[in-house]
Design an enzyme around this catalytic site. Structure first.
Site, PDB file in Angstrom:
ATOM      1  N   GLY A  14       0.830  -1.197   0.000  1.00  0.00           N
ATOM      2  CA  GLY A  14       0.000   0.000   0.000  1.00  0.00           C
ATOM      3  C   GLY A  14       0.862   1.244   0.000  1.00  0.00           C
ATOM      4  O   GLY A  14       0.601   2.207  -0.719  1.00  0.00           O
ATOM      5  N   ALA A  15       1.918   1.219   0.803  1.00  0.00           N
ATOM      6  CA  ALA A  15       2.832   2.355   0.891  1.00  0.00           C
ATOM      7  C   ALA A  15       4.060   1.908   1.665  1.00  0.00           C
ATOM      8  O   ALA A  15       4.073   0.844   2.282  1.00  0.00           O
ATOM      9  CB  ALA A  15       2.166   3.544   1.574  1.00  0.00           C
ATOM     10  N   MET A  16       5.108   2.734   1.631  1.00  0.00           N
ATOM     11  CA  MET A  16       6.357   2.411   2.309  1.00  0.00           C
ATOM     12  C   MET A  16       6.896   3.653   2.993  1.00  0.00           C
ATOM     13  O   MET A  16       6.971   4.710   2.394  1.00  0.00           O
ATOM     14  CB  MET A  16       7.373   1.874   1.293  1.00  0.00           C
ATOM     15  N   GLU A  17       7.309   3.492   4.239  1.00  0.00           N
ATOM     16  CA  GLU A  17       7.652   4.619   5.105  1.00  0.00           C
ATOM     17  C   GLU A  17       9.089   5.080   4.995  1.00  0.00           C
ATOM     18  O   GLU A  17       9.599   5.700   5.926  1.00  0.00           O
ATOM     19  CB  GLU A  17       7.356   4.262   6.569  1.00  0.00           C
ATOM     20  N   ASN A  18       9.775   4.811   3.893  1.00  0.00           N
ATOM     21  CA  ASN A  18      11.170   5.238   3.756  1.00  0.00           C
ATOM     22  C   ASN A  18      11.361   6.617   4.377  1.00  0.00           C
ATOM     23  O   ASN A  18      10.598   7.536   4.115  1.00  0.00           O
ATOM     24  CB  ASN A  18      11.566   5.321   2.277  1.00  0.00           C
ATOM     25  N   HIS A  44       5.166   6.240  11.193  1.00  0.00           N
ATOM     26  CA  HIS A  44       6.364   5.404  11.178  1.00  0.00           C
ATOM     27  C   HIS A  44       7.643   6.220  11.370  1.00  0.00           C
ATOM     28  O   HIS A  44       8.688   5.645  11.704  1.00  0.00           O
ATOM     29  CB  HIS A  44       6.462   4.645   9.847  1.00  0.00           C
ATOM     30  N   GLU A  69       5.047  -2.398  13.059  1.00  0.00           N
ATOM     31  CA  GLU A  69       3.780  -2.415  12.334  1.00  0.00           C
ATOM     32  C   GLU A  69       2.565  -2.490  13.253  1.00  0.00           C
ATOM     33  O   GLU A  69       1.591  -1.775  13.052  1.00  0.00           O
ATOM     34  CB  GLU A  69       3.764  -3.568  11.324  1.00  0.00           C
ATOM     35  N   HIS A 124      -0.485   6.491   8.756  1.00  0.00           N
ATOM     36  CA  HIS A 124       0.311   5.323   9.143  1.00  0.00           C
ATOM     37  C   HIS A 124       1.772   5.500   8.744  1.00  0.00           C
ATOM     38  O   HIS A 124       2.679   5.309   9.571  1.00  0.00           O
ATOM     39  CB  HIS A 124      -0.273   4.070   8.486  1.00  0.00           C
ATOM     40  N   GLU A 125       1.997   5.871   7.490  1.00  0.00           N
ATOM     41  CA  GLU A 125       3.385   6.012   7.031  1.00  0.00           C
ATOM     42  C   GLU A 125       4.073   7.191   7.710  1.00  0.00           C
ATOM     43  O   GLU A 125       5.270   7.117   8.006  1.00  0.00           O
ATOM     44  CB  GLU A 125       3.426   6.154   5.504  1.00  0.00           C
TER      45      GLU A 125
END
Length: 868
Positions: free
Chosen positions: A262-266, A302, A321, A298-299
């Protein structure tokens, strides 16, 4: 590493080197990408070999302290680069590798997506970019230089704060990105391409200005306002509730069509699946707008719970998570309806995570071993992990829990931590004032290590003379793979007594941590027993078995002051009615009582509670019903749901029309206003469409209207009805949105799940549709996931649906193992079906297993578990 590539928690040991800094020079050329990596290494254990991870890398040069290594000084195989005798003193290892992102179809590492280059490094994708330890406990400060053709790649992004730097070559440009925060390689990100930028600003609580930038494909700029507003709300909420402020000068989000997650918190460069950024009322439903807001939050959350504090190893995945899901759930509950949010989360848990807990791929929140870590991005890690955090919050209360969170941040900011670190920090912060914890901490940790969903059994006895309700509790957990013996868990059980007049009597939170116990609740002496309301707000993630008189269930549905308990009372009646129908033994008295109770709820609607009523009217999902039937018969359950829906429409026609008339006034209100009215409209259309042509015409007109919520509600209502309005609605929706892939995926899903006699041939046709993108996980999930939700087609008596899915999983696995392995879990309940159906599904699974070495490690692991 154990046998057969199994990674075990007990084998964990720290990496024998420190890696203070990483410097990357990424040269993007017309036909390849060259990556030069400089790793500053400091031996912690002199004499240890240096082993770095690398997959599909073309090594062009390697040196230590600028001195090239001879070929006898290093060994390169398919997955590792080994230097047997590195220097005993600090040194710099430099490697240069050539990559070919245009041919990378796995969507891991560095890959091309519609003319753009992007990365996905979690969990182990960075090893496809450069040689590196690629483990989460190795934290470094990163400097990244990106250079590319300016016309083709005008936007160059990475983590941290960026500055433009001069380049000698004509037509090229470069950016240097410096990230001052230490991070592991899985948080590295890179994006290069032709992107439009939408810029805003956020002023932090301490007065710093943060540049906010959303990057999308040209033409999508107008669909970003909601995402930007969601980001700003997230930043403000985290400061206000958790006192956590953003730490860099800029924050970037990029929307990518081809993305496995869905997405990535880089760190500071979040990469999102386009469907979770591009949204407004015309192109997204109310639920999708809330989902976008939630995932943006959410991201962002993080940044602290996942980035500033990361996980020591992948067994600790729920450390970041589960906690961050709990935080985004709390965020949504604060901004919208806490009651509706809790109900939605529980419904999702029962239909997905409980199913996982009861099948062959069941695993603890903290697994003890794995073969492919990508297979553990599951509802158990995320949603059940969040429930574990929620139980801590319930047991401790808001103030003590937040003290524990503050202690966790104080202790572990800038480090890689474990679940033990987290739980101990929460306990330490909660007991700072000397107040005892109130439960056994060691026993509570069992939630991380023990798989399966506990069964909570409740019996009750009313003492009319004393006014006492004696409640007997028992708990047990069924055996799961690798864990045949279970121990009692710490269960926070919220219970109360509801009198016949609807008044709340005693309410108590019981800490139940044994196999059995007895609790006594007090009420006024009376001949008629009060109703026992148990597991209020779903205080523990358990399956509840309670023998309760019908009158008590109806009283709770009508009068319980806990919204979740009211909804759960309705759900228990729905379940009983639908299971009875599926067994060809309809419970007519219970059905009549339930319908009468619903009629009263429809007539008692008060303004502002439309969403709560809409959720109460929602029937249980088929997955939940399957778990309660032995042997499970999905087609029979589907037919029971459809038949009962027809009866609801017949019995409640007048109040449903009245409800619909009142709901129309909210159709044009901008989200989140009007959401409940649109939800009630969807329920009324769904129940009435089969027998009411006027309703079908009204739904058809909504497909071309300004509200995506109503358009999709119309498609869903018409979907099971074989009528001209259904065909016309489908044609209009496809025609209108054919050039918007994010929206057209919803149409693909609807079409694939549509009950029709030629469903399988229809789905095969969708896979050849000119707008279907076989490389986009969204499209694959839409068509193939839609097909598995097409109960009568997927569960066809001849097994054709099962074999079709096995063929598709094999095809997808050849290019995208992560997506394929997740799809394979659709077969996880094969042992719960009757012999004929079970044998057909087993045959499909076996057809995958027989392909042996053709399967990826990801899919092979899942298939092996399914057959175990």
């Amino acid at each position: 590493m154990g046998a057969a590539g199994t990674v075990r928690l007990v084998d964990y040991s720290p990496w024998p080197f420190e890696l203070p800094t990483v410097e990357l020079d990424v040269q993007i050329q017309s036909d390849h990408v060259s990556v030069t990596s400089q790793l500053q290494l400091e031996p912690r254990q002199p004499g240890q070999a240096l082993v770095l991870q690398g997959v599909d890398l073309q090594l062009e040069s390697i040196s230590i302290d600028q001195t090239p290594l001879n070929k006898d000084q290093w060994v390169l195989d398919q997955s590792t680069l080994t230097i047997a005798q590195p220097p005993d003193q600090p040194f710099v290892l430099t490697t240069r590798c050539r990559l070919h992102p245009d041919s990378n179809r796995s969507l891991e590492g560095l890959y091309a997506s519609e003319g753009m280059l992007t990365t996905q490094c979690e969990a182990e994708g960075f090893r496809r970019i450069a040689f590196h330890p690629d483990r989460p406990d190795v934290l470094s400060r990163w400097t990244v230089r990106l250079e590319a053709d300016q016309a083709r790649f005008p936007v160059l992004l990475s983590n941290g704060n960026g500055i433009s730097i001069p380049v000698e070559a004509e037509g090229r440009h470069a950016m240097r990105w410096i990230d001052p925060s230490r991070k592991p390689s899985y948080l590295f990100a890179l994006v290069a391409g032709q992107l439009s930028e939408i810029r805003d600003e956020y002023r932090t609580a301490s007065g710093r200005s943060v540049a906010l930038r959303l990057h999308v494909e040209p033409g999508d700029e107008s669909y970003t306002a909601h995402a930007m507003a969601s980001l700003k709300r997230s930043m403000e909420w985290d400061e206000r509730v958790y006192q956590l402020e953003y730490d860099l000068d800029e924050y970037n989000i990029v929307a990518v069509r081809h993305f496995n997650m869905g997405a990535m918190e880089n760190k500071s460069l979040n990469i999102f699946n386009s469907k979770l950024v591009l949204a407004d009322a015309e192109t997204a439903t109310d639920g999708e707008l809330e989902r976008v807001e939630s995932v943006i939050a959410h991201e962002y959350f993080h940044n602290w719970t996942g980035n500033r504090i990361t996980c020591r190893d992948w067994f600790q995945l729920s450390l970041k998570e589960g906690l961050t899901v709990f935080r985004d759930q709390s965020f949504t509950a604060d901004l919208h309806s806490a009651a509706v949010k809790r109900i939605e989360d529980v419904a999702m848990l029962r239909n997905t995570q409980f199913r996982e807990d009861a099948g062959p791929t069941a695993h603890p929140v903290k697994p003890s071993e794995y073969q492919a870590i990508d297979n553990f991005y599951t509802t158990t890690i995320y949603e059940k992990g969040a429930e574990v955090i929620r139980m801590l919050h319930t047991l401790l209360g808001e103030e003590r829990f937040m003290r524990g969170i503050a202690e966790y941040v104080r202790r572990f900011d800038g480090t890689a931590a474990t679940t033990e670190d987290f739980v101990e920090s929460i306990a330490a912060g909660a007991t700072q004032d000397g107040e005892p914890l109130g439960f056994d901490l060691d026993q509570f940790r069992g939630w991380y290590h023990q798989a399966g969903t506990p069964l909570l059994s409740i019996d009750q006895r009313w003492d009319a003379e004393r006014g006492e309700m004696v409640v007997s509790l028992q708990q047990s957990t069924a055996a799961t793979p690798g864990q045949p013996v279970k121990t009692p868990m710490v269960l926070p059980v919220s219970m109360a007594l509801i009198g016949s007049d609807g008044r709340l009597n005693e309410e108590r939170l019981v800490v139940f941590d044994r196999e059995s116990a007895t609790v006594t609740l007090q009420a006024a002496p009376a001949a008629q027993a009060p109703a026992l309301s148990v597991l209020r707000s779903f205080s523990a993630p358990v399956v509840l078995r309670q023998s309760r008189p019908l009158a008590d269930t109806l009283l709770l549905l009508a009068a319980d002051d806990d919204p979740f308990s009211r909804w759960d009372a309705a759900q228990s009646l729905y379940r009983d009615v639908l299971l009875a129908r599926a067994s060809d033994q309809p419970d007519q008295p219970k059905e009549a009582a339930l319908i009468d109770a619903l009629r009263q709820r429809l007539g008692a609607l008060t303004a502002g509670h439309e969403s709560e009523l809409a959720t109460l009217l929602g029937l249980p999902g088929l997955a939940e019903l399957e778990s309660l039937q032995s042997p499970a018969d999905p087609p029979a359950l589907y037919r029971a749901v459809m038949a009962f829906r027809e009866r609801l429409a017949e019995e409640l026609r007048d109040p449903l029309h009245q409800l619909l008339s009142a709901a129309r006034v909210g159709w044009t209100q901008a989200w989140p206003a009007g959401q409940g009215h649109r939800q009630l409209t969807a329920v009324a259309w769904t129940w009435l469409a089969a027998d009411d042509q006027e309703i079908r015409r009204e739904a058809l007109s909504a497909v071309s209207g300004p509200s995506m919520t109503l358009a999709r509600a119309a498609l869903r209502a018409l979907q099971p009805v074989d009528c001209t309005e259904r065909d016309e609605a489908s044609r209009l929706f496809e025609q209108r949105w054919q050039h918007k892939p994010v929206i057209l995926d919803a149409w693909f899903s609807m079409e694939a799940s549509m009950p029709r006699s030629d469903a399988l041939d229809h789905v095969r046709g969708l896979l050849q549709h000119p707008r279907f993108d076989p490389l986009a996980p969204n499209s694959l999930r839409a068509v193939l996931g839609g097909f598995t939700a097409n109960t009568l087609a997927f569960h066809a008596d001849d097994g054709s649906g099962y074999q079709f899915m096995a063929e598709q999983i094999l095809d997808v696995d050849s290019r995208n193992p992560i997506t394929a392995s997740r799809m394979a879990k659709v077969f996880s309940r094969w042992k719960t079906y009757a012999d004929d159906r079970s044998a057909l599904m087993h045959q499909a699974i076996r057809s995958l297993a027989d392909r042996g070495g053709e399967l990826s490690a990801n899919t092979q692991e899942v298939v092996t578990l399914l057959l175990s």
